[in-house]
Structure formats: C-alpha cells, structure tokens
Design an enzyme around this catalytic site. Structure first.
Site, mmCIF file in Angstrom:
data_model
loop_
_atom_site.group_PDB
_atom_site.id
_atom_site.type_symbol
_atom_site.label_atom_id
_atom_site.label_comp_id
_atom_site.label_asym_id
_atom_site.label_seq_id
_atom_site.Cartn_x
_atom_site.Cartn_y
_atom_site.Cartn_z
ATOM 1 N N ASP A 19 9.333 2.707 -0.727
ATOM 2 C CA ASP A 19 8.335 3.387 0.092
ATOM 3 C C ASP A 19 8.704 3.091 1.543
ATOM 4 O O ASP A 19 8.391 2.026 2.081
ATOM 5 C CB ASP A 19 6.938 2.854 -0.256
ATOM 6 C CG ASP A 19 5.865 3.381 0.698
ATOM 7 O OD1 ASP A 19 6.216 4.004 1.719
ATOM 8 O OD2 ASP A 19 4.687 3.140 0.418
ATOM 9 N N LYS A 26 4.961 9.426 8.289
ATOM 10 C CA LYS A 26 4.908 8.940 9.668
ATOM 11 C C LYS A 26 6.015 9.512 10.558
ATOM 12 O O LYS A 26 5.948 10.665 10.935
ATOM 13 C CB LYS A 26 4.886 7.411 9.671
ATOM 14 C CG LYS A 26 3.784 6.870 8.732
ATOM 15 C CD LYS A 26 3.260 5.547 9.096
ATOM 16 C CE LYS A 26 2.328 4.952 8.067
ATOM 17 N NZ LYS A 26 0.906 5.217 8.263
ATOM 18 N N TYR A 74 0.867 -1.176 0.000
ATOM 19 C CA TYR A 74 0.000 0.000 0.000
ATOM 20 C C TYR A 74 0.902 1.224 0.000
ATOM 21 O O TYR A 74 1.800 1.338 0.836
ATOM 22 C CB TYR A 74 -0.881 -0.027 1.252
ATOM 23 C CG TYR A 74 -1.800 1.165 1.407
ATOM 24 C CD1 TYR A 74 -2.954 1.279 0.639
ATOM 25 C CD2 TYR A 74 -1.522 2.174 2.328
ATOM 26 C CE1 TYR A 74 -3.813 2.361 0.784
ATOM 27 C CE2 TYR A 74 -2.379 3.266 2.480
ATOM 28 C CZ TYR A 74 -3.522 3.346 1.700
ATOM 29 O OH TYR A 74 -4.366 4.421 1.852
#
Ligand code: HOZ
Length: 425
Positions: free
Chosen positions: A239, A267, A144
């Site tokens: 990622d 994050k 994702y």
C-alpha cells in the site's frame, strides 16, 4: 491566534454533516478544540477563515508534495475543465499518465485508475483473491488501508484515533478472513501463514507505515515477507498510497529495493484531486474485467480533471529530483526538533523516512502499533495546540505521519523548530 470564524463555521457544519467533517481525521476530538476551516492555500501555507497563516505539515495528508496550488497542476486542471469534466468514455490522457506511472515505478506493467486509496486497496485485495483463488488476507495492526470492510480490523489513522480500530458494521464473516499480524515481527507473520496453510491470498502492508505515526520497516523485515510470500504462493501488496511518488520516483519499492506483486497508489498520483490506482505485472492485471473475471469499475475512474492534475504532478516529479532535497529538509527538521526536545528534557522518539516524519512522546523505539500507542497524548495535545498558536499546522492526532512539501523553505523549518522550543520552554 483567533479562530472565531472557524468555530462558527464548524457549529454550522455540525448541523448537517456528522461531526461537522467529511472525514473523521479532520476533527479535533483527539486534541480538543474545533477544526480550522481553510479558506485557501498557496505553497507551504494554509490561510484559514480567520485570516491566520499556517505552515502546513499535512499537505492534504500527503498529495501536495510540491506545495498548494502549484501552478502547472492548476493550469492543467483549468485547461481540461474547459473541455468537459466527465465522459464515461476512454480519453488519451489516461494512457499518458498510465505510461508515465509505469515508467517511474519498478515491477509494474499495467495500472488501473480509481478514485481513492481506499478503492485502490479494496480492489487490489479482490484481484489477489481472484488471482490466487484463496480468501484470507494478512494485514498489520496499526496499518490503515482505507475504510473498506476487510481493513477495519485494528486499523490505524482515524480508526484508532477515534476509538474504532474494529468498526461496528464490519460483519464477522468479513472479519474472519482478515488475519492480524504485528508490524516488524516476521516470526509472527510466519506463524500465521503456517496456521493457515494454503488459505492466504495476500499480505497487504504499508512498506513504511504512516498511519500509526511514521514507522520504518526493520532491516530484513520486508525482505523476509517477500520470501515468505514466494514460498507460500501469496501475493505481496504494498500500500503505497502515502509512500508512492513521495519517497522516490518509484516509491518505497525503489527506496527499499523490494519488489511487491501489487502496488496501490493514492494521494500524490492525483496531484490533489481524487485519484487512486493499483498496478502489477501484466499476468496479474490481466485478471481484471474486461480481460479477466475479477470485476472492478467506476463512473469517475480516470476522470479527465483528475488525470490532468496527476499527469502534471508526475511529469514534474519525473523531470527533477526533489526527493533528495525534501529528505534533506526533513532531516534538518528532525535534527532541530530533537535538539530542542532533548535540551528541554521532553521525552520523545522521532521517526523519519524521506519526507515522512513523526514525533512520539515516549521513551522507547516506536516500531509497531503497541509501541506507538505508548505515546503520551497529553503531551501531544500540548504540542499540537502550542504549535498551532504559533502558526504551525500538524495533523490533529499522534497516530499520523507529517508530510513535508517542497515549497517549505529552511526559514519555515527554523520557525517550526523555534515554535517547538516556545511550546516546551
Ligand atoms: N489516509 C489519511 C491519513 N491517515 C487519512 C485521510 C482521511 O481519512 O481523510
């Protein structure tokens, strides 16, 4: 535990917010029940609106690696807020955090800040396409990379949890440029490259997957991708939204010893405020506007509050070595839960890398999306609610990694292991 007030607040939220939540992963649809409303959090604990204290294993889905309301981060944000919250003009703090990030992460010269991991990955792919003059990308089933159109093709996280791995609304025109590969299957990637010679701009991957549970790359897999990219003029995008500044100062690139061409962050880099970033060598980054032709922009990009939180967070991560102690805590939890589940004859597989861990209720090794999807969701539901009843908050989906934070004590870990025992006894 009683969740009367959370239930009432959720009912109210449902009237004005779709599904009562501003991001689907917060809903309890996959496990049943209603989401817990948080009132506040400190260190390793969440305090909900009903007054329950919960040991937190999602850490806001990763960012709160030092625990909630960490004082230096809070102080930095308050201090900055007093001086204005947004200018739409350059500020010195953007350069400071950029310099620090570039010094911590291998193989990058320049970094651009955006507002989320979604934006970071979306922009990284546009940059890769602009740099290589090619259109197609390869992504992996179960990975994702945020909710931008190109990535909602067999996507993990909430997309698979709520049954939309290929979301309606993504046009066929967009979908046709995203080629889908199997995680940990190099031959599959090679076949895709051969079938689309000179058409692939980039391969984007979570170097340690965290959106189909936690799945480590098999030995040689990332090395193989690196080689395939080099020989086929394809950019390798890591990622590192989950793994960046979490698995090591330099993220998965450092921990696993593999160089990516473009790295995406989110994050942890924002210390709990909305920040994403993408970074690469100067020759690639200089293709971005205003230096180059690839356009990317944002009113709140590099926002001073977000930069202050991120800088305080990275400064602390850079000054010590919490990564090893966090990995040790995670290994302790792994061992404790595995022992309990084995003794109680609960079929399980546990995956762990550094401070990321996930428990899968299935027999076989979990190495890709297919094997992750074999987990028994009824057992997961029992586990999730049983743990919650004993004050342990896990992600409400079997397709998510848990994230440990440094405020967790060994006593918290022992309580968690004891809770697991109570659930299945
Ligand atoms: N990337 C997060 C965990 N898979 C999800 C965050 C969200 O969608 O709210």
């Amino acid at each position: 535990m009683i969740y009367k007030r959370s239930s009432a607040l959720f009912a109210e939220a449902e009237q004005v917010i779709p599904g009562g939540v501003n991001s689907p992963v917060r809903a309890f649809k996959a496990v049943g029940g209603t989401p817990i409303f948080v009132k506040e959090a400190k260190g390793a604990y969440l305090y909900d609106e009903d007054g329950n204290q919960l040991i937190d294993y999602i850490a806001s889905w990763g960012p709160m690696i030092l625990g909630h309301a960490h004082q230096p981060v809070v102080d930095a944000v308050i201090d900055k807020a007093k001086k204005g919250t947004s200018f739409g003009m350059p500020t010195q703090i953007e350069t400071k955090i950029a310099e620090l990030a570039v010094s911590m992460v291998p193989n990058i010269d320049k970094i651009r800040f955006v507002n989320s991991g979604t934006e970071a990955c979306m922009s990284a792919v546009r940059l890769a396409r602009g740099y290589t003059n090619k259109d197609k990308i390869i992504k992996f089933a179960g990975c994702y990379h945020g909710h931008s159109d190109s990535f909602l093709i067999q996507a993990g996280s909430g997309a698979v949890t709520f049954g939309s791995p290929n979301s309606p609304g993504v046009t066929q025109g967009t979908a046709k440029d995203t080629l889908l590969a199997k995680y940990n299957d190099l031959a599959n990637v090679e076949a895709l490259i051969n079938a689309n010679k000179n058409e692939i701009a980039c391969i984007i991957i979570e170097p340690v997957a965290g959106n189909m549970g936690c799945i480590p790359p098999k030995e040689g897999f990332l090395e193989g991708l690196r080689k395939l990219c080099d020989t086929n003029n394809i950019l390798l995008i890591f990622d590192e939204v989950m793994t960046g500044f979490r698995l090591a100062k330099g993220g998965a690139q450092e921990l696993l010893g593999i160089k990516a061409d473009i790295v995406c962050f989110g994050k942890v880099i924002g210390g709990g405020l909305p920040v994403g970033a993408f970074a690469a060598r100067a020759e690639i980054m200089n293709h971005l506007a205003p230096l180059g032709p690839v356009y990317q922009a944002g009113t709140l990009s590099g926002n001073p509050l977000a930069m202050a939180a991120g800088l305080a967070m990275l400064t602390e991560l850079n000054s010590g070595d919490i990564f090893e102690s966090l990995a040790q805590k995670t290994a302790y939890l792994h061992k404790g839960i595995a022992k309990v589940l084995t003794e109680l004859n609960v079929t399980h597989t546990i995956n762990r890398v550094g401070s990321m861990i996930s428990v899968h209720f299935c027999e076989d090794d979990v190495v890709d999306f297919e094997t992750s999807a074999k987990g028994n969701n009824d057992t997961f539901k029992t586990f999730f609610h049983g743990m919650l009843n004993q004050g342990v908050y896990l992600a409400p989906s079997a397709f998510e990694s848990w994230f440990l934070n440094d405020a967790l004590t060994y006593e918290d870990l022992d309580k968690t292991i004891a809770a697991c025992k109570a659930v299945f006894s």
